[in-house]
Scaffold this motif. Structure first.
Motif, short mmCIF file in Angstrom:
data_model
loop_
_atom_site.label_atom_id
_atom_site.label_comp_id
_atom_site.label_asym_id
_atom_site.label_seq_id
_atom_site.Cartn_x
_atom_site.Cartn_y
_atom_site.Cartn_z
N THR A 1 0.87 -1.17 0.00
CA THR A 1 0.00 0.00 0.00
C THR A 1 0.90 1.22 0.00
O THR A 1 1.82 1.31 0.80
N TRP A 2 0.63 2.14 -0.91
CA TRP A 2 1.44 3.36 -0.97
C TRP A 2 0.81 4.43 -0.09
O TRP A 2 -0.37 4.72 -0.20
N VAL A 3 1.62 5.01 0.78
CA VAL A 3 1.21 6.14 1.61
C VAL A 3 2.15 7.27 1.23
O VAL A 3 3.31 7.31 1.67
N GLY A 4 1.66 8.16 0.38
CA GLY A 4 2.54 9.19 -0.16
C GLY A 4 3.57 8.54 -1.06
O GLY A 4 3.23 7.87 -2.02
#
Length: 68
Positions: free
Chosen positions: A32-35
């Motif tokens: 999951t990409w966070v920023g």
């Protein structure tokens, strides 16, 4: 479910962060990409763990002998 940073997830799996990054790029583990940072679900990390005995992994050994 907790989202783990790359280094913490790699430490839990017992692998180098570069290895975990390669697994994520190849789709072996969801990310999951966070920023601009990758995060890994604690559930997915626990599912990737190998049992302490090594499970059913096959160990290959090679022998090299040189005679002069």
């Amino acid at each position: 479910m907790e989202l783990l940073r790359l280094s913490k997830a790699a430490k839990r799996l017992g692998v180098h962060p570069v290895t975990l990054r390669l697994w994520a790029d190849s789709g072996k583990i969801p990310v999951t990409w966070v920023g601009r940072e990758r995060r890994f679900s604690s559930v997915d990390v626990e599912a990737m763990k190998v049992p302490a005995g090594g499970g059913d992994r096959v160990r290959l050994e090679g022998l090299y002998v040189r005679v002069s």
